[in-house]
Design an enzyme around this catalytic site. Sequence first.
Site, PDB file in Angstrom:
ATOM      1  N   THR A  30      19.394  24.753 -15.263  1.00 45.16           N
ATOM      2  CA  THR A  30      18.566  24.024 -14.303  1.00 45.16           C
ATOM      3  C   THR A  30      17.827  24.966 -13.363  1.00 45.16           C
ATOM      4  O   THR A  30      16.705  24.692 -12.945  1.00 45.16           O
ATOM      5  CB  THR A  30      19.467  23.060 -13.491  1.00 45.16           C
ATOM      6  OG1 THR A  30      20.004  22.104 -14.390  1.00 45.16           O
ATOM      7  CG2 THR A  30      18.703  22.362 -12.399  1.00 45.16           C
ATOM      8  N   THR A  87      24.695  24.962 -14.651  1.00 37.40           N
ATOM      9  CA  THR A  87      25.982  24.719 -13.980  1.00 37.40           C
ATOM     10  C   THR A  87      26.986  23.968 -14.868  1.00 37.40           C
ATOM     11  O   THR A  87      28.185  24.027 -14.610  1.00 37.40           O
ATOM     12  CB  THR A  87      25.796  23.901 -12.682  1.00 37.40           C
ATOM     13  OG1 THR A  87      25.113  22.691 -12.999  1.00 37.40           O
ATOM     14  CG2 THR A  87      25.032  24.681 -11.642  1.00 37.40           C
ATOM     15  N   ASP A  88      26.508  23.275 -15.900  1.00 36.43           N
ATOM     16  CA  ASP A  88      27.417  22.419 -16.679  1.00 36.43           C
ATOM     17  C   ASP A  88      28.589  23.202 -17.270  1.00 36.43           C
ATOM     18  O   ASP A  88      29.725  22.730 -17.251  1.00 36.43           O
ATOM     19  CB  ASP A  88      26.663  21.714 -17.807  1.00 36.43           C
ATOM     20  CG  ASP A  88      25.730  20.629 -17.279  1.00 36.43           C
ATOM     21  OD1 ASP A  88      25.831  20.290 -16.075  1.00 36.43           O
ATOM     22  OD2 ASP A  88      24.912  20.120 -18.064  1.00 36.43           O
ATOM     23  N   SER A 139      23.092  24.938 -20.425  1.00 35.10           N
ATOM     24  CA  SER A 139      24.360  25.673 -20.590  1.00 35.10           C
ATOM     25  C   SER A 139      25.281  25.044 -21.623  1.00 35.10           C
ATOM     26  O   SER A 139      26.177  25.713 -22.139  1.00 35.10           O
ATOM     27  CB  SER A 139      25.074  25.862 -19.253  1.00 35.10           C
ATOM     28  OG  SER A 139      25.551  24.649 -18.750  1.00 35.10           O
TER      29      SER A 139
END
Length: 372
Positions: free
Chosen positions: A58, A138-139, A105
């Site tokens: 992101t 971030t996932d 990710s």
Amino acid sequence: MRPSQVFLPLVGIVTSVVASPVHHVTETLNHLAAREEADFSCFNASLPNVTIYATGGTIAGSARSADQTTGYTAGAIGVQALIDAVPQLCNISNIRGVQIANVASGSIVPEILLNLTQKIQEDLDSGLTQGVVVTHGTDTLEESAFFLDLTVSSEKPVVVVGAMRPATAISADGPMNLLAAVTLASSEEAEGRGAMIVLNDRIASARYTTKMDANMLDTFSGENGYLGKFLNIQPVFYYPPARPLGHHYFNVSATPAENGLPKVDILYGHQALETGLIQAAIDLGAKGLVTAGVGAGSFPLSGEELQRVYNETGMPIVTSSRVPAGFQQGRTSAIGAGFLSPQAARIQLQLALEVGLEYDEIKEVFEHVKLR
Ligand SMILES: *[C@@H]1O[C@H](CO)[C@@H](O)[C@H](O)[C@H]1NC(C)=O
Ligand SMILES: *[C@@H]1O[C@H](CO)[C@@H](O)[C@H](O)[C@H]1NC(C)=O
Ligand SMILES: *[C@@H]1O[C@H](CO)[C@@H](O)[C@H](O)[C@H]1NC(C)=O
Ligand SMILES: *[C@@H]1O[C@H](CO)[C@@H](O)[C@H](O)[C@H]1NC(C)=O
Ligand SMILES: *[C@@H]1O[C@H](CO)[C@@H](O)[C@H](O)[C@H]1NC(C)=O
Ligand SMILES: *[C@@H]1O[C@H](CO)[C@@H](O)[C@H](O)[C@H]1NC(C)=O
């Protein structure tokens, strides 16, 4: 400049310089020789050198409009555009950008992680780089950060950073997070702490931090996770440098990236679990299993089936829990994950299998906390 315009000019993408195993030495020498002042976005001999390894996510995401913060394309913007959007970086350190991948990710695979850790090790060993930053979605950021914590051998800071709002959004959090991450990577107080995660003005441990909210800016937390915070964009730590208890280094510097890592699957516990999924994972090539059990690690319906698999294969099975916090003890057929989440236990089990640890050694690595 309006905030929504900050990232819109997608200027030149720096492509990665990646060595094939065969030409490793030559490539390494060329790579280091080529690292001159001109390779940095800006250069001031009094400042430290920091490399930013970009993987996508992101923080490099692009949406249709400044008010779109979900359903955008992650991994759309190159590392040089990320750097150019934060001119303040040049007052902190000399920045060199390396594009390792540019994906959401969820698409990070072991091949990318191996490439990443080997490049970082080489970079830090060169003596010309004081710290590194990895930009990441971030996932699954916590998985890559833990992987780097376990595989990079250096006192120098390794900082993994992401963003919750795409680069094109109003009040995108990426630029501030990136500035904080580079400040941390340039800071001597950050040495000796292993890999760290930066988001939303916080510094978190790569071992014990997890994504807790799919949308909110302060998504990373974990009971044992915070190491410090940023005040005036300066890192402030709560404790002196230390590695977490139970930390184990896995040397994968010679693993060819294209080989990937041994396959480990996570089986998620719930009511009315389909027992056959355990055998299905093995049939698909799993070399180890992690159970995300219920509560303190019980695995519904299938305790007996897990015991059978262990009896027949001797395969390491690590028992963890779908509950976000808590301790998981070992049992006869399974190794306890301790405080590790299922996804962190999977990374550690893959590495333990890759470096060829025996069952008892794997058990020792995971079960470092001895309960009476
Ligand atoms: C890893 O690096 C090699 C070169 O060393 C490259 O050929 C390969 O495409 C990279 N793999 C991935 C998944 O990025
Ligand atoms: C280089 O960095 C030093 C230390 O931060 C600073 O004092 C100096 O003004 C900088 N030089 C230039 C040309 O920006
Ligand atoms: C860099 O630092 C100098 C000296 O403090 C300051 O004048 C300049 O505005 C700073 N640049 C940025 C982009 O913050
Ligand atoms: C930063 O990199 C440049 C170019 O490779 C090098 O000359 C310089 O010594 C490095 N600075 C530090 C502090 O390592
Ligand atoms: C990791 O293994 C390589 C050989 O594959 C060796 O050169 C290197 O020194 C090892 N690193 C550490 C920190 O032990
Ligand atoms: C697994 O092996 C143990 C010890 O040999 C035995 O007591 C147990 O019945 C076996 N369980 C299953 C499900 O095969």
